[in-house]
Scaffold this active site. Structure first.
Site, mmCIF file in Angstrom:
data_model
loop_
_atom_site.group_PDB
_atom_site.id
_atom_site.type_symbol
_atom_site.label_atom_id
_atom_site.label_comp_id
_atom_site.label_asym_id
_atom_site.label_seq_id
_atom_site.Cartn_x
_atom_site.Cartn_y
_atom_site.Cartn_z
ATOM 1 C CG HIS A 1 -3.257 9.179 -4.893
ATOM 2 N ND1 HIS A 1 -2.154 9.028 -5.702
ATOM 3 C CD2 HIS A 1 -2.867 8.744 -3.661
ATOM 4 C CE1 HIS A 1 -1.149 8.540 -4.999
ATOM 5 N NE2 HIS A 1 -1.552 8.341 -3.768
ATOM 6 C CG HIS B 1 -0.294 0.073 2.533
ATOM 7 N ND1 HIS B 1 0.238 1.243 3.041
ATOM 8 C CD2 HIS B 1 -0.079 -0.866 3.490
ATOM 9 C CE1 HIS B 1 0.748 1.020 4.253
ATOM 10 N NE2 HIS B 1 0.575 -0.257 4.540
ATOM 11 C CB SER C 1 0.988 6.058 -3.498
ATOM 12 O OG SER C 1 1.356 7.383 -3.164
ATOM 13 C CG ASP D 1 -2.988 11.065 -8.347
ATOM 14 O OD1 ASP D 1 -2.944 11.856 -7.391
ATOM 15 O OD2 ASP D 1 -2.539 9.901 -8.286
#
Length: 475
Positions: free
Chosen positions: A450, A201, A275, A422
């Site tokens: 995002h 993540h 990310s 984003d």
């Protein structure tokens, strides 16, 4: 219209200068307030980065380091289990100029010739000699204090600290004998799994970003053919949040290996990362170039650094431009530039996340996806502060080499997804990856941002991932 746009930009510039100048002052005031509060609650002065002097560190490449600060020197032996690559400690932790001084410096630089620029201030200085020679560079004395505590067995800080959340969810790791990451596994039904997938993540998130979206939407065939592993990164979610950690890239990647690859005997695997997790994914691929079967990156934060710029400082200003608009830039700037303002935000939000979750459920009538709130809130300031600086900023000067290694040594298929809307990581970052990795497939999603690059289109994205993994088997 162009005139109005210029006026609007000028107004934002002026307001931004005033607001961030006030935040500079507020951060100094909060520094003193937290020092006093820490001393009274925990009976100990706690180091911070805003006022500590720098100290020189020299290493002989082995287990010893020479720490020199304020006229004193001593040798400290580093245990292999706690060895930290000092080059992974970003100078943005302690080299952050105030808004006023930054504007003044810019004015002076414009008046002076380009050749008079002083490069001596912020970068780590590394000198090399012959075999066995010491290398030296400059770091903040707070880093030295934290390392010294880890190396000589100094008493660890209380768990949790008074300004961190004390709920069972955030601190379940402290009562466990195993200090590995929290890993949510799924798939491999019937013991017939042929391949493994590791999900990583992003910043201030958790494994729920994957387990609540993709895991329920994989097909029966995929759930039988693959084992899925989603981790809570070090310092986030249900994973350990050690107060003495510097949360460097090495520590993050080491923990992924220790928590997923080693105990589950993962020999070859696919990686899906979002990310900030994309940087960790690249590092993991570089460590295991022959084991990665496919690499899928969502919104990778890759900002090529112009020649002559200090990499860490350049990326910090791109990620956190110290502007009040758009709001996402304002939030990122407070989190990145102000150690004690961001600690206050964590105290108000993270320490009281149960209250915020209750209020959000009440106001939205339980319609909001609360797992996103949980992921956003379940971390400590220490973890978020160090991870942001040491991963996003600190790796800025090394990503080119990582991407080149992936290009030359990792022969798997590479796919990059990015939401066109984003505002956290601009879509240009994915195009930058494409310029470095020509074989990467870049897909820009219209009207996605995002978060909604996954959330809200999880069924579609699950099918896309299954197709990527299927192609890797055919090859």
């Amino acid at each position: 219209v162009p005139t109005l746009a210029r006026i609007g930009t000028a107004v934002i510039d002026v307001v931004s200068f005033i607001v961030f100048s006030l935040l500079d002052v507020l951060d100094v005031v909060l520094c003193f307030a937290y020092r006093v509060a820490d001393f009274f609650v925990e009976s100990e002065w706690k180091p911070c980065y805003c006022s500590s002097p720098r100290a020189a560190i020299a290493t002989n490449g082995g287990g010893d380091i020479l720490v020199s600060g304020q006229g004193e020197s001593k040798i400290v032996r580093m245990m292999s289990s706690s060895k930290v690559q000092m080059e992974d400690v970003s100078d943005t932790l302690y080299a952050r100029s105030s808004r006023v001084s930054e504007v003044s410096s810019s004015a002076v630089k414009r008046l002076n010739s380009p050749n008079s620029r002083n490069h001596a201030g912020h970068n780590h200085k590394k000198k090399s000699g012959g075999p066995g020679a010491r290398s030296s560079f400059v770091v903040n004395s707070t880093v030295v204090q934290m390392l010294h505590g880890r190396m000589v067995g100094q008493k660890s800080q209380p768990i949790p600290r008074w300004s961190d959340c004390d709920c069972q969810l955030c601190n379940s790791w402290s009562s466990s004998s195993s200090k590995t990451l929290y890993v949510k596994s799924a798939g491999g039904k019937g013991g017939r799994a042929r391949e493994d997938v590791v999900f990583i993540h992003g910043f201030i998130s958790s494994s729920a970003f994957w387990t609540e979206t993709l895991f329920p939407n994989f097909s029966e065939e995929a759930s039988s053919a693959y084992r899925f592993f989603a981790v809570d990164l070090l310092g986030f979610g249900r994973s350990p949040k050690p107060a003495e950690s510097l949360y460097t890239l090495k520590e993050h990647v080491d923990m992924i290996e220790k928590s997923v690859l080693e105990p589950h005997k993962v020999k070859s695997f696919h990686i899906v990362a979002h990310s900030l997790g994309c940087i960790l994914a690249l590092a993991l691929a570089v460590r295991h170039p022959n084991s990665v079967k496919s690499l899928t990156l969502l919104a990778p934060p890759y900002f090529p650094v112009p020649e002559g710029e200090e990499a860490t400082q350049y990326v910090m200003r791109r990620v956190a431009p110290r502007r009040v608009w758009p709001l996402i830039a304002f939030g990122a700037s407070m989190a990145c530039w102000y150690e004690h303002v961001s600690r206050t935000i964590c105290l108000l939000i993270c320490k009281n996340h149960r209250l915020w979750e209750f209020l959000i459920k009440l106001v939205t009538r339980n319609r909001l996806r609360t797992y996103l709130v949980e992921g956003f809130c379940c971390h400590t300031h220490n973890a978020a502060w160090h991870t942001l600086h040491n991963i996003i900023c600190g790796m800025a000067g090394k990503l080119d080499a990582y991407l080149d290694t992936v290009r030359d040594r990792v022969k798997c298929e590479i796919n990059v997804f990015h939401g066109k809307d984003d505002e956290v990581i601009p879509v240009e970052c994915s195009h930058n990856v494409k310029r470095r990795l020509r074989r990467a497939n870049v897909k820009v999603m219209e009207r996605e941002d995002h978060i909604t690059i996954v959330v809200g289109r999880q069924k579609e994205f699950a099918r896309e991932l299954e197709e990527i993994w299927r192609r890797s088997r055919v090859k």
